[in-house]
Write a protein that holds these residues in place. Sequence first.
Motif, mmCIF file in Angstrom:
data_model
loop_
_atom_site.group_PDB
_atom_site.id
_atom_site.type_symbol
_atom_site.label_atom_id
_atom_site.label_comp_id
_atom_site.label_asym_id
_atom_site.label_seq_id
_atom_site.Cartn_x
_atom_site.Cartn_y
_atom_site.Cartn_z
ATOM 1 N N ASP A 1 0.810 -1.218 0.000
ATOM 2 C CA ASP A 1 0.000 0.000 0.000
ATOM 3 C C ASP A 1 0.843 1.268 0.000
ATOM 4 O O ASP A 1 0.323 2.358 -0.243
ATOM 5 C CB ASP A 1 -0.939 0.026 1.206
ATOM 6 C CG ASP A 1 -2.012 -1.048 1.126
ATOM 7 O OD1 ASP A 1 -2.250 -1.572 0.015
ATOM 8 O OD2 ASP A 1 -2.602 -1.362 2.168
ATOM 9 N N SER B 1 1.512 -7.380 3.692
ATOM 10 C CA SER B 1 2.173 -7.061 4.976
ATOM 11 C C SER B 1 2.439 -8.310 5.821
ATOM 12 O O SER B 1 2.442 -8.259 7.042
ATOM 13 C CB SER B 1 1.360 -6.032 5.767
ATOM 14 O OG SER B 1 1.233 -4.839 5.038
ATOM 15 N N ARG C 1 3.536 -3.794 12.640
ATOM 16 C CA ARG C 1 2.451 -3.069 11.963
ATOM 17 C C ARG C 1 1.944 -1.950 12.867
ATOM 18 O O ARG C 1 1.827 -2.117 14.075
ATOM 19 C CB ARG C 1 1.303 -4.012 11.623
ATOM 20 C CG ARG C 1 0.195 -3.332 10.824
ATOM 21 C CD ARG C 1 -1.024 -4.212 10.693
ATOM 22 N NE ARG C 1 -0.851 -5.297 9.763
ATOM 23 C CZ ARG C 1 -1.445 -5.359 8.565
ATOM 24 N NH1 ARG C 1 -2.236 -4.373 8.179
ATOM 25 N NH2 ARG C 1 -1.263 -6.390 7.786
ATOM 26 N N GLU D 1 -2.519 4.495 6.000
ATOM 27 C CA GLU D 1 -1.423 3.752 6.635
ATOM 28 C C GLU D 1 -1.718 2.258 6.808
ATOM 29 O O GLU D 1 -0.969 1.562 7.487
ATOM 30 C CB GLU D 1 -1.130 4.339 8.017
ATOM 31 C CG GLU D 1 -0.690 5.770 8.007
ATOM 32 C CD GLU D 1 -0.590 6.354 9.404
ATOM 33 O OE1 GLU D 1 0.318 7.179 9.610
ATOM 34 O OE2 GLU D 1 -1.404 5.991 10.277
ATOM 35 N N GLN D 2 -2.771 1.751 6.208
ATOM 36 C CA GLN D 2 -3.130 0.348 6.363
ATOM 37 C C GLN D 2 -1.976 -0.550 5.920
ATOM 38 O O GLN D 2 -1.456 -0.408 4.820
ATOM 39 C CB GLN D 2 -4.377 0.008 5.550
ATOM 40 C CG GLN D 2 -5.630 0.653 6.059
ATOM 41 C CD GLN D 2 -6.032 0.150 7.442
ATOM 42 O OE1 GLN D 2 -5.856 -1.013 7.778
ATOM 43 N NE2 GLN D 2 -6.564 1.051 8.248
ATOM 44 N N GLY D 3 -1.563 -1.458 6.783
ATOM 45 C CA GLY D 3 -0.495 -2.400 6.467
ATOM 46 C C GLY D 3 0.904 -1.852 6.618
ATOM 47 O O GLY D 3 1.879 -2.548 6.376
ATOM 48 N N ASN E 1 -3.881 0.975 15.071
ATOM 49 C CA ASN E 1 -4.858 2.041 14.823
ATOM 50 C C ASN E 1 -4.415 3.005 13.718
ATOM 51 O O ASN E 1 -4.365 4.219 13.925
ATOM 52 C CB ASN E 1 -5.141 2.820 16.119
ATOM 53 C CG ASN E 1 -5.564 1.916 17.236
ATOM 54 O OD1 ASN E 1 -6.443 1.071 17.062
ATOM 55 N ND2 ASN E 1 -4.931 2.059 18.391
ATOM 56 N N PRO E 2 -4.095 2.481 12.544
ATOM 57 C CA PRO E 2 -3.593 3.349 11.480
ATOM 58 C C PRO E 2 -4.692 4.192 10.838
ATOM 59 O O PRO E 2 -5.870 3.831 10.873
ATOM 60 C CB PRO E 2 -3.033 2.360 10.463
ATOM 61 C CG PRO E 2 -3.891 1.150 10.647
ATOM 62 C CD PRO E 2 -4.176 1.092 12.125
ATOM 63 N N GLU E 3 -4.276 5.291 10.253
ATOM 64 C CA GLU E 3 -5.163 6.075 9.404
ATOM 65 C C GLU E 3 -5.404 5.239 8.142
ATOM 66 O O GLU E 3 -4.615 4.339 7.837
ATOM 67 C CB GLU E 3 -4.489 7.405 9.028
ATOM 68 C CG GLU E 3 -4.184 8.303 10.206
ATOM 69 C CD GLU E 3 -5.434 8.798 10.902
ATOM 70 O OE1 GLU E 3 -6.439 9.059 10.205
ATOM 71 O OE2 GLU E 3 -5.415 8.922 12.139
ATOM 72 N N PRO E 4 -6.452 5.521 7.386
ATOM 73 C CA PRO E 4 -6.719 4.723 6.179
ATOM 74 C C PRO E 4 -5.523 4.638 5.229
ATOM 75 O O PRO E 4 -5.268 3.582 4.655
ATOM 76 C CB PRO E 4 -7.902 5.445 5.530
ATOM 77 C CG PRO E 4 -8.616 6.066 6.685
ATOM 78 C CD PRO E 4 -7.529 6.477 7.649
#
Length: 122
Positions: free
Chosen positions: A22, A49, A58, A66-68, A61-64
Amino acid sequence: MELRNAFAEVEGLRIVWVMADDQINEKTHRFIDGMGLRDRVTFAVDRGSRAIDALGVRLENPEPIEQGVPHPTTYLLDADGIVRFADVRRDYHVWLDAAHLRKLFDALPKRTQAARSADGAD
């Protein structure tokens, strides 16, 4: 780039930068090319990932966007592939000191006789 300068004269050094799939986009390519990193760094993509998860780095609680994505992580391996140092950062704004990493690198054990023999170096 402080880290690149700290290791500029080290022959045979292999730097691998692993990114979540990503993270790969046109902006990433511009950064890599703009910093002249392609000639010195091997870029690898961690599809899904899986390695990031296996290593437990990993982002929680990532922002969209930051997924993976992993926490900024540095592993220093010796010539035999043994991890001799690991650093996981929670803050992208605080970087590992290049001079400190260079001292750790210089203190790495030299390649073992067994590894040289297995590679046909002896």
